[in-house]
Write a protein that holds these residues in place. Structure first.
Motif, PDB file in Angstrom:
ATOM      1  N   GLU A  88      17.229  -7.768   6.904  1.00  0.00           N
ATOM      2  CA  GLU A  88      16.388  -8.865   6.448  1.00  0.00           C
ATOM      3  C   GLU A  88      14.938  -8.498   6.743  1.00  0.00           C
ATOM      4  O   GLU A  88      14.487  -8.554   7.888  1.00  0.00           O
ATOM      5  N   LEU A  89      14.227  -8.094   5.716  1.00  0.00           N
ATOM      6  CA  LEU A  89      12.867  -7.608   5.890  1.00  0.00           C
ATOM      7  C   LEU A  89      11.869  -8.758   5.897  1.00  0.00           C
ATOM      8  O   LEU A  89      12.062  -9.762   5.205  1.00  0.00           O
ATOM      9  N   PRO A  90      10.765  -8.603   6.653  1.00  0.00           N
ATOM     10  CA  PRO A  90       9.684  -9.592   6.561  1.00  0.00           C
ATOM     11  C   PRO A  90       8.969  -9.473   5.218  1.00  0.00           C
ATOM     12  O   PRO A  90       9.225  -8.546   4.438  1.00  0.00           O
ATOM     13  N   GLY A  91       8.054 -10.380   4.947  1.00  0.00           N
ATOM     14  CA  GLY A  91       7.387 -10.423   3.643  1.00  0.00           C
ATOM     15  C   GLY A  91       6.474  -9.251   3.369  1.00  0.00           C
ATOM     16  O   GLY A  91       6.241  -8.892   2.211  1.00  0.00           O
ATOM     17  N   GLU A  92       5.926  -8.651   4.435  1.00  0.00           N
ATOM     18  CA  GLU A  92       5.058  -7.485   4.294  1.00  0.00           C
ATOM     19  C   GLU A  92       5.484  -6.419   5.288  1.00  0.00           C
ATOM     20  O   GLU A  92       5.963  -6.735   6.380  1.00  0.00           O
ATOM     21  N   LEU A 131       2.749  -3.027   2.234  1.00  0.00           N
ATOM     22  CA  LEU A 131       3.729  -3.068   1.155  1.00  0.00           C
ATOM     23  C   LEU A 131       4.305  -4.478   1.072  1.00  0.00           C
ATOM     24  O   LEU A 131       4.552  -5.114   2.102  1.00  0.00           O
ATOM     25  N   LYS A 132       4.549  -4.961  -0.136  1.00  0.00           N
ATOM     26  CA  LYS A 132       5.273  -6.218  -0.290  1.00  0.00           C
ATOM     27  C   LYS A 132       6.767  -5.971  -0.075  1.00  0.00           C
ATOM     28  O   LYS A 132       7.264  -4.858  -0.249  1.00  0.00           O
ATOM     29  N   LYS A 133       7.464  -7.019   0.293  1.00  0.00           N
ATOM     30  CA  LYS A 133       8.901  -6.908   0.548  1.00  0.00           C
ATOM     31  C   LYS A 133       9.639  -6.332  -0.656  1.00  0.00           C
ATOM     32  O   LYS A 133      10.492  -5.448  -0.518  1.00  0.00           O
ATOM     33  N   SER A 134       9.308  -6.810  -1.853  1.00  0.00           N
ATOM     34  CA  SER A 134       9.996  -6.334  -3.062  1.00  0.00           C
ATOM     35  C   SER A 134       9.725  -4.851  -3.307  1.00  0.00           C
ATOM     36  O   SER A 134      10.613  -4.112  -3.754  1.00  0.00           O
ATOM     37  N   GLU A 135       8.496  -4.403  -3.023  1.00  0.00           N
ATOM     38  CA  GLU A 135       8.160  -2.984  -3.165  1.00  0.00           C
ATOM     39  C   GLU A 135       8.999  -2.138  -2.212  1.00  0.00           C
ATOM     40  O   GLU A 135       9.501  -1.068  -2.575  1.00  0.00           O
ATOM     41  N   THR A 136       9.130  -2.622  -0.996  1.00  0.00           N
ATOM     42  CA  THR A 136       9.882  -1.889   0.024  1.00  0.00           C
ATOM     43  C   THR A 136      11.353  -1.794  -0.351  1.00  0.00           C
ATOM     44  O   THR A 136      11.968  -0.723  -0.268  1.00  0.00           O
ATOM     45  N   GLU A 137      11.924  -2.898  -0.780  1.00  0.00           N
ATOM     46  CA  GLU A 137      13.352  -2.916  -1.114  1.00  0.00           C
ATOM     47  C   GLU A 137      13.671  -1.942  -2.241  1.00  0.00           C
ATOM     48  O   GLU A 137      14.723  -1.291  -2.230  1.00  0.00           O
ATOM     49  N   TRP A 138      12.766  -1.813  -3.206  1.00  0.00           N
ATOM     50  CA  TRP A 138      12.989  -0.893  -4.323  1.00  0.00           C
ATOM     51  C   TRP A 138      13.130   0.541  -3.819  1.00  0.00           C
ATOM     52  O   TRP A 138      14.041   1.276  -4.205  1.00  0.00           O
ATOM     53  N   GLY A 139      12.232   0.955  -2.930  1.00  0.00           N
ATOM     54  CA  GLY A 139      12.281   2.316  -2.402  1.00  0.00           C
ATOM     55  C   GLY A 139      13.490   2.563  -1.524  1.00  0.00           C
ATOM     56  O   GLY A 139      14.083   3.652  -1.552  1.00  0.00           O
TER      57      GLY A 139
END
Length: 281
Positions: free
Chosen positions: A148-152, A87-95
């Motif tokens: 603070e999530l990593p990029g993937e 998952l990309k970071k942006s995808e994860t943050e949305w969920g």
């Protein structure tokens, strides 16, 4: 069409070929010395690579391990990773925003091969959520403030009573993720919702592997026992389940005795004797 003379068996781990994290002796013996040379041996598990190693130390009598429900593939002979699907970071943050709005406990797993490590955020403190944190406390990082999530990342796991997951939430999540329902391997009852990058599941992992090996799906047997096995059971040319499969009312897969009685080994032996496998020794 297949350009290979090989066939393939794919076995789920927990509840299919293993009980309480321990592989059943009859299944291990079959994998070690009971199969024709032309049969590719695969385990497809929801566990991470580190988790499967903890329960079942290498070397394994396998050719490949599909782990984290298809997010990763491991070549057991060379002991090398073949692929990672994140998952990309942006995808994860949305969920995570959706889950936080519903106050649902969740865990976010680091990228492969470190996806046994995870961040977590507690809201209701579901008993199985607490159980998982206690069991894997060495790898768990509490998210008390902004994370603070990593990029993937590999996946999100939401643990809640099933009625807490509304149809609206499920539809929203399904539009962005591969949503896989599973039963907790810790208590055998609790509801887990696992979110992966779109298209990731055991079935797609098996399809990618067979494409790599040039094995036709008609030459594949999949054996499972739970919701998260459904994609590979439906994809494979032949499919079987061990006793206790929760969707037996909806899917008429051939059912074998429970894992503890070596049902997975029985399924493989019947498939071989039926001539559906090309393996000839």
């Amino acid at each position: 069409m297949s350009s290979s003379n090989r066939s393939l068996i794919a076995l789920d781990f927990d509840g299919t070929m293993a009980v309480g994290g321990n592989p059943v002796a009859s299944v291990v013996k079959l994998l070690e010395c009971g199969l024709p040379r032309d049969v590719v041996r695969v385990v497809a598990t929801g566990r991470s690579l580190a988790s499967i190693r903890e329960s079942w130390p290498e070397p394994w009598p396998l050719d490949y391990l599909i782990f984290s429900s298809g997010a990763g593939l491991y070549d057991c002979s060379s002991r090398r990773l073949c692929w990672k699907r994140h998952l990309k970071k942006s995808e994860t943050e949305w969920g995570l925003r959706l889950l936080e709005a519903e106050a649902i406990d969740y865990m976010v797993h680091f990228p492969i091969p470190d996806n046994h490590r995870f961040f977590y955020r507690r809201f209701a403190g579901h008993p199985d959520f607490e159980r998982r944190i206690e069991r894997y406390h060495t790898y768990a990082v509490a998210g008390e403030g902004p994370i603070e999530l990593p990029g993937e990342l590999t996946q999100i796991i939401a643990i809640a009573d099933e009625e807490r997951i509304s149809d609206k939430l499920l539809m929203s999540l399904s539009s962005h993720y591969s949503v896989i329902r599973s039963t907790s391997p810790l208590d055998g009852r609790s509801f887990w919702l696992e979110l992966f990058s779109k298209g990731v599941d055991k079935g797609s992992g098996l399809a990618l592997l067979c494409d790599r090996l040039k094995i036709d799906r008609k030459e594949v047997l999949a054996v499972g026992n739970d919701f998260n096995d459904l994609h590979m059971l439906r994809w494979a040319g032949s499919a079987a389940v061990v006793e206790g499969f929760p969707l037996s009312h909806a899917y008429r897969f051939h059912t074998f005795p429970p894992a503890s009685e070596g049902g997975a080994a029985s399924a493989v032996m019947e498939w071989l004797s039926s001539g559906k496998s090309r393996g000839t020794g």
